[in-house]
Design a protein around this motif. Structure first.
Motif, mmCIF file in Angstrom:
data_model
loop_
_atom_site.group_PDB
_atom_site.id
_atom_site.type_symbol
_atom_site.label_atom_id
_atom_site.label_comp_id
_atom_site.label_asym_id
_atom_site.label_seq_id
_atom_site.Cartn_x
_atom_site.Cartn_y
_atom_site.Cartn_z
ATOM 1 N N GLN A 255 -38.485 -9.598 -11.593
ATOM 2 C CA GLN A 255 -37.742 -9.727 -10.341
ATOM 3 C C GLN A 255 -36.487 -8.846 -10.400
ATOM 4 N N SER A 256 -35.926 -8.592 -9.231
ATOM 5 C CA SER A 256 -34.747 -7.730 -9.141
ATOM 6 C C SER A 256 -33.762 -8.337 -8.144
ATOM 7 N N GLN A 257 -32.502 -8.444 -8.562
ATOM 8 C CA GLN A 257 -31.442 -8.976 -7.713
ATOM 9 C C GLN A 257 -30.251 -8.011 -7.740
ATOM 10 N N ARG A 258 -29.677 -7.799 -6.598
ATOM 11 C CA ARG A 258 -28.526 -6.892 -6.500
ATOM 12 C C ARG A 258 -27.537 -7.455 -5.488
ATOM 13 N N THR A 259 -26.299 -7.551 -5.892
ATOM 14 C CA THR A 259 -25.206 -8.005 -5.005
ATOM 15 C C THR A 259 -24.006 -7.070 -5.176
ATOM 16 N N GLN A 260 -23.342 -6.777 -4.068
ATOM 17 C CA GLN A 260 -22.109 -5.981 -4.097
ATOM 18 C C GLN A 260 -21.185 -6.449 -2.971
ATOM 19 N N ASN A 261 -19.931 -6.350 -3.237
ATOM 20 C CA ASN A 261 -18.951 -6.881 -2.283
ATOM 21 C C ASN A 261 -17.682 -6.018 -2.322
ATOM 22 N N THR A 262 -17.174 -5.676 -1.150
ATOM 23 C CA THR A 262 -15.919 -4.927 -1.011
ATOM 24 C C THR A 262 -14.962 -5.766 -0.170
ATOM 25 N N GLN A 263 -13.750 -5.950 -0.680
ATOM 26 C CA GLN A 263 -12.787 -6.818 -0.006
ATOM 27 C C GLN A 263 -11.404 -6.183 -0.043
ATOM 28 N N PHE A 264 -10.709 -6.223 1.119
ATOM 29 C CA PHE A 264 -9.322 -5.735 1.235
ATOM 30 C C PHE A 264 -8.395 -6.934 1.368
ATOM 31 N N THR A 265 -7.342 -6.946 0.589
ATOM 32 C CA THR A 265 -6.361 -8.037 0.634
ATOM 33 C C THR A 265 -4.952 -7.435 0.584
ATOM 34 N N ASN A 266 -3.978 -8.259 0.974
ATOM 35 C CA ASN A 266 -2.561 -7.864 0.946
ATOM 36 C C ASN A 266 -2.346 -6.518 1.644
ATOM 37 N N THR A 267 -2.936 -6.375 2.814
ATOM 38 C CA THR A 267 -2.749 -5.161 3.605
ATOM 39 C C THR A 267 -1.596 -5.389 4.585
ATOM 40 N N TYR A 268 -0.585 -4.567 4.488
ATOM 41 C CA TYR A 268 0.579 -4.744 5.354
ATOM 42 C C TYR A 268 1.294 -3.413 5.536
ATOM 43 N N VAL A 269 2.125 -3.394 6.598
ATOM 44 C CA VAL A 269 3.007 -2.270 6.901
ATOM 45 C C VAL A 269 4.438 -2.781 6.833
ATOM 46 N N GLN A 270 5.288 -2.038 6.173
ATOM 47 C CA GLN A 270 6.658 -2.486 5.949
ATOM 48 C C GLN A 270 7.625 -1.338 6.203
ATOM 49 N N ARG A 271 8.809 -1.686 6.696
ATOM 50 C CA ARG A 271 9.873 -0.710 6.872
ATOM 51 C C ARG A 271 11.225 -1.417 6.807
ATOM 52 N N ASP A 272 12.279 -0.640 6.540
ATOM 53 C CA ASP A 272 13.636 -1.177 6.464
ATOM 54 C C ASP A 272 14.290 -1.129 7.840
ATOM 55 N N ILE A 273 15.086 -2.155 8.137
ATOM 56 C CA ILE A 273 15.923 -2.200 9.334
ATOM 57 C C ILE A 273 17.366 -2.085 8.850
ATOM 58 N N ALA A 274 17.885 -0.842 8.833
ATOM 59 C CA ALA A 274 19.193 -0.598 8.231
ATOM 60 C C ALA A 274 20.306 -1.335 8.970
ATOM 61 N N ALA A 275 20.218 -1.413 10.289
ATOM 62 C CA ALA A 275 21.286 -2.055 11.058
ATOM 63 C C ALA A 275 21.419 -3.538 10.716
ATOM 64 N N LEU A 276 20.312 -4.185 10.359
ATOM 65 C CA LEU A 276 20.324 -5.609 10.028
ATOM 66 C C LEU A 276 20.327 -5.848 8.530
ATOM 67 N N ARG A 277 20.320 -4.763 7.743
ATOM 68 C CA ARG A 277 20.218 -4.883 6.287
ATOM 69 C C ARG A 277 19.048 -5.793 5.909
ATOM 70 N N SER A 278 17.898 -5.528 6.496
ATOM 71 C CA SER A 278 16.737 -6.392 6.294
ATOM 72 C C SER A 278 15.474 -5.551 6.242
ATOM 73 N N GLU A 279 14.345 -6.222 5.961
ATOM 74 C CA GLU A 279 13.033 -5.586 5.871
ATOM 75 C C GLU A 279 12.086 -6.247 6.857
ATOM 76 N N LEU A 280 11.277 -5.451 7.499
ATOM 77 C CA LEU A 280 10.263 -5.942 8.437
ATOM 78 C C LEU A 280 8.889 -5.704 7.837
ATOM 79 N N LEU A 281 8.067 -6.750 7.815
ATOM 80 C CA LEU A 281 6.719 -6.670 7.256
ATOM 81 C C LEU A 281 5.732 -7.255 8.246
ATOM 82 N N VAL A 282 4.648 -6.538 8.474
ATOM 83 C CA VAL A 282 3.581 -6.991 9.370
ATOM 84 C C VAL A 282 2.269 -6.856 8.634
#
Length: 337
Positions: free
Chosen positions: A231-258
């Motif tokens: 017999q023959s068995q084959r499994t494969q899996n691709t997964q993306f995690t912790n995907t985000y976009v981030q930038r600094d907000i200098a006027a607020l001295r803070s960070e924005l993450l989405v």
């Protein structure tokens, strides 16, 4: 007998006129005859020398001056000098230039509504206790502005306009491992069994101006062949995690993450989430403001020295210009940090 009486009557009038003439002030000024510049009795010079008749008078024009603001050397600047309504020659100081050299024009009410590229007529009227002095011989321009009207100059602080987002970059960090197992049958080839396993982890990112893209990818591959029955068995899996976009907000001295990320675990346990996060960043603050910082204010009658001490130890010292001042300085802990 009659003639002598007339002379005696005129004497008091003449004495009064003489006293009146002596009490009246006489105005005079230096004058230089341009004809003296003519050589060998030639044609008289027509050069206007009126600008040099008054002592200390500065001819209007464009000058390269060394600028000092509250006794701090800010280098050389090319400034235009013009004659105002009172006949004095003064530098053309625009709100944009004053903000560049440290004056907090964006907060002062007197500058509200003024065009940023039009010179101000009277700096003293806009900022009380301010003064402008130009030393023509040394080409030095001194501006004295009360510290309360200056931009905050915290120790160790850097103007956000000078912050660098870095160069565009593509980041890639990976880890891969795999293996293959053979199991031979003792009776026939049909009982042979082969197992193949592969695992790959990739941490990728993209830096573009102020934006930071990050994502984790995992790839798994499992295959099993042979055995009895075959017999023959084959499994494969691709997964993306912790995907985000981030930038600094200098006027607020803070960070924005989405995107996908985890909460901080300073107080409570970290919790994964999907959404948007806006949090303060102490890394954007100068070291001197990452703690308790009381406000120290007062009024200086002249150029004065301000000394801050705690328990008899001097923790900060600076010099201020005449006028109101306000500083926010950190207080060290008992260990002196």
């Amino acid at each position: 007998m009659n003639i002598r009486r007339v002379e005696l009557s005129l004497l008091p009038s003449l004495m009064g006129a003489a006293l009146l003439a002596a009490a009246t002030p006489a105005n005079a000024r230096d004058y230089f005859d341009p004809g003296l510049l003519a050589l060998m009795g030639g044609q008289a010079a027509t050069t206007d020398l009126s600008a040099f008749e008054t002592s200390g008078h500065i001819p209007p024009g464009n000058y390269l001056v060394t600028l000092f603001v509250n006794q701090v050397d800010l280098g050389q600047h090319q400034l235009m000098f013009h004659t105002d309504d009172t006949g004095k020659t003064a530098p053309e100081l625009t709100p944009a230039f004053l903000h560049k050299v440290g004056v907090n024009t964006q907060v002062l009410p007197a500058f509200s509504g003024l065009p940023t590229d039009v010179p101000v007529n009277n700096l003293q009227a806009l900022i009380p206790e301010a003064s402008v002095h130009f030393d023509f011989a040394q080409q030095r321009l001194d501006l004295s502005v009360p510290q309360i009207a200056m931009q905050a100059n915290t120790q160790g602080a850097v103007d956000p306009a000078l912050w660098d987002h870095g160069v565009p970059a593509l980041l890639l960090n990976y880890s891969a491992n795999g293996g293959r197992n053979w199991q031979d049958s003792q009776y026939d080839d049909e009982g042979n069994k082969v197992q193949t396993n592969l695992f790959t982890s990739v941490r990728g990112g993209l830096n573009l101006q102020a934006w930071r893209l990050r994502s984790d990818m995992t790839y798994t591959y499992n295959e099993s062949r042979g055995g009895s029955p075959a017999q023959s068995q084959r499994t494969q899996n691709t997964q993306f995690t912790n995907t985000y976009v981030q930038r600094d907000i200098a006027a607020l001295r803070s960070e924005l993450l989405v995107g996908e990320n985890n909460t901080e675990n300073d107080v409570f346990d970290s919790i994964p989430f999907q959404g948007m996060k806006l949090n303060s960043s102490d890394d954007m603050l100068p070291t001197s403001l990452r703690g308790f910082a009381p406000v120290i204010s007062g009024i200086a009658q002249s150029n004065a020295r301000v000394t801050v001490s705690q328990n008899g130890n001097v923790v900060y010292q600076t010099f201020v210009a005449p006028g109101a001042f306000s500083y926010q300085r950190p207080v060290p802990d008992r260990a002196g940090r």
